[in-house]
Design a protein around this motif. Structure first.
Motif, PDB file in Angstrom:
ATOM      1  N   LEU A 126      14.259  83.196   4.975  1.00 14.76           N
ATOM      2  CA  LEU A 126      13.150  83.676   4.323  1.00 14.76           C
ATOM      3  C   LEU A 126      12.692  82.286   3.678  1.00 14.76           C
ATOM      4  CD1 LEU A 126      14.164  86.701   1.951  1.00 14.76           C
ATOM      5  CD2 LEU A 126      12.811  86.535   3.963  1.00 14.76           C
ATOM      6  N   PHE A 127      13.290  81.282   3.199  1.00 14.80           N
ATOM      7  CA  PHE A 127      12.623  80.133   2.934  1.00 14.80           C
ATOM      8  C   PHE A 127      12.193  79.342   4.134  1.00 14.80           C
ATOM      9  CE2 PHE A 127      13.056  75.534   2.187  1.00 14.80           C
ATOM     10  CZ  PHE A 127      12.152  75.114   1.238  1.00 14.80           C
ATOM     11  N   PHE A 128      12.921  79.149   5.068  1.00 17.04           N
ATOM     12  CA  PHE A 128      12.333  78.205   6.285  1.00 17.04           C
ATOM     13  C   PHE A 128      11.382  79.311   6.937  1.00 17.04           C
ATOM     14  CE2 PHE A 128      16.763  76.513   5.844  1.00 17.04           C
ATOM     15  CZ  PHE A 128      16.475  75.517   5.973  1.00 17.04           C
ATOM     16  N   ALA A 129      11.208  80.622   6.892  1.00 17.90           N
ATOM     17  CA  ALA A 129      10.069  81.330   7.415  1.00 17.90           C
ATOM     18  C   ALA A 129       8.983  80.810   6.558  1.00 17.90           C
ATOM     19  CB  ALA A 129      10.398  82.706   7.271  1.00 17.90           C
ATOM     20  N   PHE A 130       8.990  80.864   5.230  1.00 11.17           N
ATOM     21  CA  PHE A 130       7.848  80.675   4.535  1.00 11.17           C
ATOM     22  C   PHE A 130       7.444  79.199   4.605  1.00 11.17           C
ATOM     23  CE2 PHE A 130       6.574  78.545   0.414  1.00 11.17           C
ATOM     24  CZ  PHE A 130       5.514  79.298   0.089  1.00 11.17           C
ATOM     25  N   ALA A 131       8.486  78.348   4.885  1.00  9.17           N
ATOM     26  CA  ALA A 131       8.046  76.913   5.214  1.00  9.17           C
ATOM     27  C   ALA A 131       7.125  76.795   6.536  1.00  9.17           C
ATOM     28  CB  ALA A 131       9.190  76.020   5.522  1.00  9.17           C
ATOM     29  N   LYS A 132       7.656  77.731   7.605  1.00  9.29           N
ATOM     30  CA  LYS A 132       6.900  77.622   8.910  1.00  9.29           C
ATOM     31  C   LYS A 132       5.368  78.338   8.493  1.00  9.29           C
ATOM     32  CE  LYS A 132       7.285  78.883  13.680  1.00  9.29           C
ATOM     33  NZ  LYS A 132       8.168  79.721  14.374  1.00  9.29           N
ATOM     34  N   GLU A 133       5.191  79.235   7.874  1.00  4.91           N
ATOM     35  CA  GLU A 133       4.071  79.933   7.551  1.00  4.91           C
ATOM     36  C   GLU A 133       3.041  78.709   6.858  1.00  4.91           C
ATOM     37  OE1 GLU A 133       4.712  83.537   5.893  1.00  4.91           O
ATOM     38  OE2 GLU A 133       5.821  84.466   7.497  1.00  4.91           O
ATOM     39  N   SER A 134       3.593  78.143   5.853  1.00  7.05           N
ATOM     40  CA  SER A 134       2.885  77.075   5.236  1.00  7.05           C
ATOM     41  C   SER A 134       2.455  76.121   6.070  1.00  7.05           C
ATOM     42  CB  SER A 134       3.720  76.553   4.021  1.00  7.05           C
ATOM     43  OG  SER A 134       4.200  77.650   3.178  1.00  7.05           O
ATOM     44  N   THR A 135       3.174  75.622   6.964  1.00  6.59           N
ATOM     45  CA  THR A 135       2.644  74.484   7.778  1.00  6.59           C
ATOM     46  C   THR A 135       1.751  75.077   8.791  1.00  6.59           C
ATOM     47  OG1 THR A 135       5.032  73.793   7.948  1.00  6.59           O
ATOM     48  CG2 THR A 135       3.520  73.011   9.455  1.00  6.59           C
ATOM     49  N   ASN A 136       1.906  76.295   9.089  1.00  9.16           N
ATOM     50  CA  ASN A 136       0.663  76.870   9.939  1.00  9.16           C
ATOM     51  C   ASN A 136      -0.495  77.181   9.111  1.00  9.16           C
ATOM     52  OD1 ASN A 136       2.513  77.172  12.077  1.00  9.16           O
ATOM     53  ND2 ASN A 136       3.048  79.251  11.892  1.00  9.16           N
ATOM     54  N   GLU A 137      -0.445  77.467   8.164  1.00  9.27           N
ATOM     55  CA  GLU A 137      -1.615  77.671   7.019  1.00  9.27           C
ATOM     56  C   GLU A 137      -2.423  76.157   6.757  1.00  9.27           C
ATOM     57  OE1 GLU A 137      -3.336  80.416   6.156  1.00  9.27           O
ATOM     58  OE2 GLU A 137      -1.849  81.463   7.467  1.00  9.27           O
ATOM     59  N   ALA A 138      -1.540  75.116   6.601  1.00 14.49           N
ATOM     60  CA  ALA A 138      -2.012  74.080   6.385  1.00 14.49           C
ATOM     61  C   ALA A 138      -2.825  73.254   7.567  1.00 14.49           C
ATOM     62  CB  ALA A 138      -0.914  73.022   6.014  1.00 14.49           C
ATOM     63  N   LYS A 139      -2.509  73.732   8.754  1.00 18.96           N
ATOM     64  CA  LYS A 139      -3.107  73.293  10.153  1.00 18.96           C
ATOM     65  C   LYS A 139      -4.595  73.908  10.102  1.00 18.96           C
ATOM     66  CE  LYS A 139       1.249  72.413  12.733  1.00 18.96           C
ATOM     67  NZ  LYS A 139       1.946  72.723  13.794  1.00 18.96           N
ATOM     68  N   LYS A 140      -4.643  74.995   9.247  1.00 17.54           N
ATOM     69  CA  LYS A 140      -5.762  75.965   9.615  1.00 17.54           C
ATOM     70  C   LYS A 140      -6.903  75.065   8.750  1.00 17.54           C
ATOM     71  CE  LYS A 140      -3.849  80.325  10.431  1.00 17.54           C
ATOM     72  NZ  LYS A 140      -3.702  81.468   9.958  1.00 17.54           N
ATOM     73  N   VAL A 141      -6.551  74.410   7.494  1.00 13.05           N
ATOM     74  CA  VAL A 141      -7.424  73.757   6.738  1.00 13.05           C
ATOM     75  C   VAL A 141      -8.657  72.791   7.432  1.00 13.05           C
ATOM     76  CG1 VAL A 141      -7.560  71.967   4.866  1.00 13.05           C
ATOM     77  CG2 VAL A 141      -5.700  73.677   4.956  1.00 13.05           C
ATOM     78  N   VAL A 142      -9.886  72.923   7.037  1.00 10.59           N
ATOM     79  CA  VAL A 142     -10.783  72.252   7.402  1.00 10.59           C
ATOM     80  C   VAL A 142     -10.964  70.870   6.571  1.00 10.59           C
ATOM     81  CG1 VAL A 142     -13.229  71.829   8.403  1.00 10.59           C
ATOM     82  CG2 VAL A 142     -11.660  74.122   8.542  1.00 10.59           C
ATOM     83  N   TRP A 143     -10.609  69.679   6.856  1.00 13.44           N
ATOM     84  CA  TRP A 143     -10.903  68.687   6.197  1.00 13.44           C
ATOM     85  C   TRP A 143     -11.894  67.974   6.299  1.00 13.44           C
ATOM     86  CZ3 TRP A 143      -6.748  67.785   2.999  1.00 13.44           C
ATOM     87  CH2 TRP A 143      -5.699  68.366   3.438  1.00 13.44           C
ATOM     88  N   PRO A 144     -12.642  67.495   5.127  1.00 14.29           N
ATOM     89  CA  PRO A 144     -13.919  66.782   4.902  1.00 14.29           C
ATOM     90  C   PRO A 144     -14.044  65.724   6.141  1.00 14.29           C
ATOM     91  CG  PRO A 144     -13.078  66.418   3.042  1.00 14.29           C
ATOM     92  CD  PRO A 144     -11.971  67.219   3.819  1.00 14.29           C
ATOM     93  N   SER A 145     -15.392  65.308   6.472  1.00 14.80           N
ATOM     94  CA  SER A 145     -15.461  64.155   7.260  1.00 14.80           C
ATOM     95  C   SER A 145     -15.431  63.000   6.226  1.00 14.80           C
ATOM     96  CB  SER A 145     -16.858  64.302   7.970  1.00 14.80           C
ATOM     97  OG  SER A 145     -17.787  64.290   7.111  1.00 14.80           O
ATOM     98  N   ARG A 146     -15.456  61.883   7.013  1.00 12.21           N
ATOM     99  CA  ARG A 146     -15.575  60.622   6.234  1.00 12.21           C
ATOM    100  C   ARG A 146     -16.595  60.463   5.456  1.00 12.21           C
ATOM    101  NH1 ARG A 146     -13.311  55.604   6.184  1.00 12.21           N
ATOM    102  NH2 ARG A 146     -14.536  53.970   5.771  1.00 12.21           N
ATOM    103  N   LYS A 147     -17.821  60.817   6.000  1.00 16.39           N
ATOM    104  CA  LYS A 147     -19.122  60.907   5.437  1.00 16.39           C
ATOM    105  C   LYS A 147     -18.983  61.722   4.020  1.00 16.39           C
ATOM    106  CE  LYS A 147     -24.067  61.732   5.809  1.00 16.39           C
ATOM    107  NZ  LYS A 147     -25.103  61.987   6.694  1.00 16.39           N
TER     108      LYS A 147
END
Length: 117
Positions: free
Chosen positions: A55-76
């Motif tokens: 369950l922990f490793f599944a949660f960690a994998k889902e967390s990684t996938n969610e972090a990849k969906k984050v839209v990071w601000p541009s440099r400006k």
């Protein structure tokens, strides 16, 4: 019950790896670090085979996938936001300094009649 025993074994393996680091105090640093890494790796392997571990490793994998969906601000955008934060800090510092000096003037000179030397 089996999961609890496996988890206890995983904790013991991790502790053994850490203990190996200190028991190998006279050896090369690479061997000491390898002892910790091997202990941690074996502990992770045993923990993987438990239900909470899966369950922990599944949660960690889902967390990684969610972090990849984050839209990071541009440099400006980052530079503009940072500039606003610094400007706000300067304005607040000036405001607090003025408030402090005003209260100091009010209390020392007006209320107490003390003069700073």
């Amino acid at each position: 019950m089996t999961d609890k025993l496996k988890f206890a074994l995983a904790v013991l393996l991790l502790v053994a790896g850490i203990a190996g680091f200190y028991l190998l105090a006279n050896e090369a640093m690479i061997l000491r670090v390898l002892a910790v890494l091997i202990g941690a790796g074996l502990a992770a392997a045993v923990a993987w085979n438990t239900e909470p571990g899966r369950l922990f490793f599944a949660f960690a994998k889902e967390s990684t996938n969610e972090a990849k969906k984050v839209v990071w601000p541009s440099r400006k955008e980052t530079m503009q936001t940072t500039g606003l934060v610094f400007a706000f800090v300067v304005v607040m510092a000036l405001f607090l300094w003025l408030t402090d000096k005003s209260l100091e003037w009010l209390l020392y000179d007006m209320v107490l009649g003390w003069r700073k030397v």
